[in-house]
Enzyme design. Structure first.
Site, short mmCIF file in Angstrom:
data_model
loop_
_atom_site.label_atom_id
_atom_site.label_comp_id
_atom_site.label_asym_id
_atom_site.label_seq_id
_atom_site.Cartn_x
_atom_site.Cartn_y
_atom_site.Cartn_z
N ARG A 21 44.43 22.23 31.85
CA ARG A 21 43.68 23.38 32.02
C ARG A 21 44.26 24.57 31.35
O ARG A 21 43.74 25.63 31.65
CB ARG A 21 43.83 23.67 33.94
CG ARG A 21 43.15 22.20 34.49
CD ARG A 21 42.89 22.82 36.05
NE ARG A 21 42.28 21.48 36.46
CZ ARG A 21 43.17 20.50 37.23
NH1 ARG A 21 44.29 21.03 37.27
NH2 ARG A 21 42.60 19.60 37.86
N VAL A 22 45.38 24.46 30.72
CA VAL A 22 46.04 25.56 29.76
C VAL A 22 45.41 25.22 28.40
O VAL A 22 44.80 26.02 27.87
CB VAL A 22 47.45 25.71 30.01
CG1 VAL A 22 47.82 26.68 29.12
CG2 VAL A 22 47.81 25.86 31.26
#
Length: 506
Positions: free
Chosen positions: A365-366
């Site tokens: 999710r980064v």
């Protein structure tokens, strides 16, 4: 001698003057029952949660539950000599672990006691194992990469300093191997690595330590070991103690990577302790606070703001699934706590595709925000291309004859799959990953046989160092690549492939 009598009298007078005269208050309780590493104690009305208790035989434990008429104490040491009726005293302190650079290169238990036969740890100070997570205002954006050296991770699911990325999969699918490869690749970085084994077999832990010593930089690693034979309390505090050790380096502006192997066993230990202390069971017999247990642990991973030194603490927790069931209780909890998950597939592992990363269910999710710019540009569509290839390959298994464009796409996808099947202990630098990804995208690998892809990948780093060192230096220095640099890198890779093909032909 007269002088010696005078000296004795002076010393005695000093001791008498320093003696505290008056009533002393001590908290004294007694053991009601003990078994399976948990003692039920009565009489300590002033005891607090997580307080360290001292037993008559010198053993220690910490308060886990507070009931109306008794407390549940989890032992940190062997409790065989403790019996019902023994005296217990409160200390007013909490469990602490040593921190400092003296721990580097050592194998210790969660309390900092050496397990490698070396000298005792000379700690800079002792810090509580339970510490609050940094507040939002103390954190900064996660934009710096953690290079694992594994192409499938760095190109598709990039990790950042301060991130929490879950490694998920069935038993014996390479979860620990993937995390150890990430530790080994930090031999050329400034990150301190901490590997914490929670209830793992001694042979498995010894193998991990040996691999890091042979291929990595063990002098910048700490190994925290809580074996299955150790007290449940030691296994319970192991990940918290490891984070405290890592936070010492983070708070000094450094960078630390913590591998938690694994939190499934940690949750099982927490469930065991909870049931023994009489906490009400919930789903799958876990107590209701098991989510809070791991969330307050993993929230301590963060990248700090410049005002707080700019350090970072990155966490790679490992969790085990049964039959690939990622919707089980503990895996679901951890997925919701972390910033993404790398899912390992049993079928891929059995087929020999290692690391067996399932590109469809894995996510970061980064992601691209932490990738080196050159690698982000080179691998922009790699994940989409790989997903399309897998769908097309499955479709053509039914006997359909694909058109030439689709056939070419499938052939390139097979080379990509071969490229992603990376042997252990062979990490790739950023420039190597950029060169391979760019060469694949531009079709330079299309003429090569699929069986030659592994050899080309293994030969490329040394070839670039010998024949294109200026290009290597530019990419490694700034992590970017303009059109001129891209063309030069492609030309170098093309010469390398031609040279390799000629050597094979002869």
């Amino acid at each position: 001698m007269p002088g010696s009598a005078d000296e004795w009298l002076a010393r005695a007078a000093t001791r008498v003057a320093a003696a505290e005269i008056g009533a002393q208050v001590r908290q004294i309780g007694r053991v009601e029952s003990i078994g399976d590493g948990v003692a039920l104690v009565s009489g300590l009305a002033e005891a607090r949660l997580d307080e360290l208790l001292q037993f008559a035989g010198g053993q220690a434990g910490f308060v886990q539950t507070l009931d109306r008429d008794r407390i549940g104490c989890v032992m940190l040491e062997d409790a065989d000599s403790i019996e019902a009726g023994d005296i217990v005293s409160g200390t007013g302190a909490v469990v602490r672990t040593p921190v400092g650079r003296a721990l580097l290169g050592r194998i210790v238990d969660p309390l900092g006691r050496p397990l490698d036969g070396g000298a005792a740890i000379v700690a800079e100070r002792f810090e509580p194992v339970e510490r609050p997570a940094p507040s939002i205002i103390e954190r900064d954006l996660v934009v710096q990469p953690v290079q694992t050296g594994v192409l499938v991770i760095d190109a598709m699911f990039a990790l950042g300093r301060g991130q929490r990325e879950l490694i998920l999969g069935d038993r014996a699918t390479g979860k620990t191997a993937l995390a150890v490869d990430a530790i080994i690749n930090q031999r050329s970085s400034d990150m301190i690595c901490i590997y914490v084994a929670i209830g793992q077999k001694s042979s498995s832990v010894a193998r991990v330590i040996d691999q890091v010593r042979r291929h990595g930089a063990p002098e910048r690693c700490i190994f925290v070991v809580a074996s299955p034979a150790s007290a449940p309390g030691l296994q319970w505090i192991a990940p918290f103690a490891a984070f405290t050790m890592a936070e010492y380096f983070r708070d000094q502006g450094g960078h630390a990577l913590v591998v938690l192997d694994d939190l499934t066993r940690h949750a099982a230990t927490h469930r065991e302790i909870a049931l023994l202390t009489g906490q009400p069971p919930g789903r799958e017999a876990y107590p209701g606070d098991v989510f809070y247990l791991h969330s307050r642990l993993l929230e301590r991973a963060a990248r700090m703001s410049p005002e707080k030194g700019g350090g970072s603490l990155t966490a790679l927790p490992i969790a085990e699934t049964d039959a690939g069931n990622v919707s089980a209780y503990i895996p679901t909890n951890l997925i919701s706590i972390t910033d993404g998950q790398i899912v390992l597939d049993t079928r891929l592992f059995a087929e020999g595709h290692k690391p067996a990363v399932d590109a469809g269910t894995s996510v970061s999710r980064v992601g691209g925000k932490t990738q080196a710019r050159a690698l982000r540009d080179a691998s922009g569509t790699m994940r989409l291309d790989y997903a399309q290839f897998l769908e097309l390959e499955m479709f053509t298994r039914f006997g359909e004859q694909p058109e030439p464009r689709v056939k070419a796409q499938i052939e390139r996808g097979r080379r990509l799959r071969a490229l992603l099947a990376q042997p252990r202990f062979q990490p790739l630098r950023v420039v190597d990953q950029v060169a391979l990804a760019t060469a694949l995208t531009e079709g330079l690998l299309d003429p090569a046989a699929i069986t030659d892809i592994a050899a080309i990948r293994a030969t490329l780093p040394s070839w670039l160092d010998a024949n294109a060192s200026d290009l290597v230096g530019q990419v490694e220095a700034n992590g970017t690549m303009d059109a001129t640099l891209r063309a030069g890198l492609l030309a170098a890779v093309q010469r390398m492939i031609a040279s390799y093909s000629a050597g094979v032909a002869t």
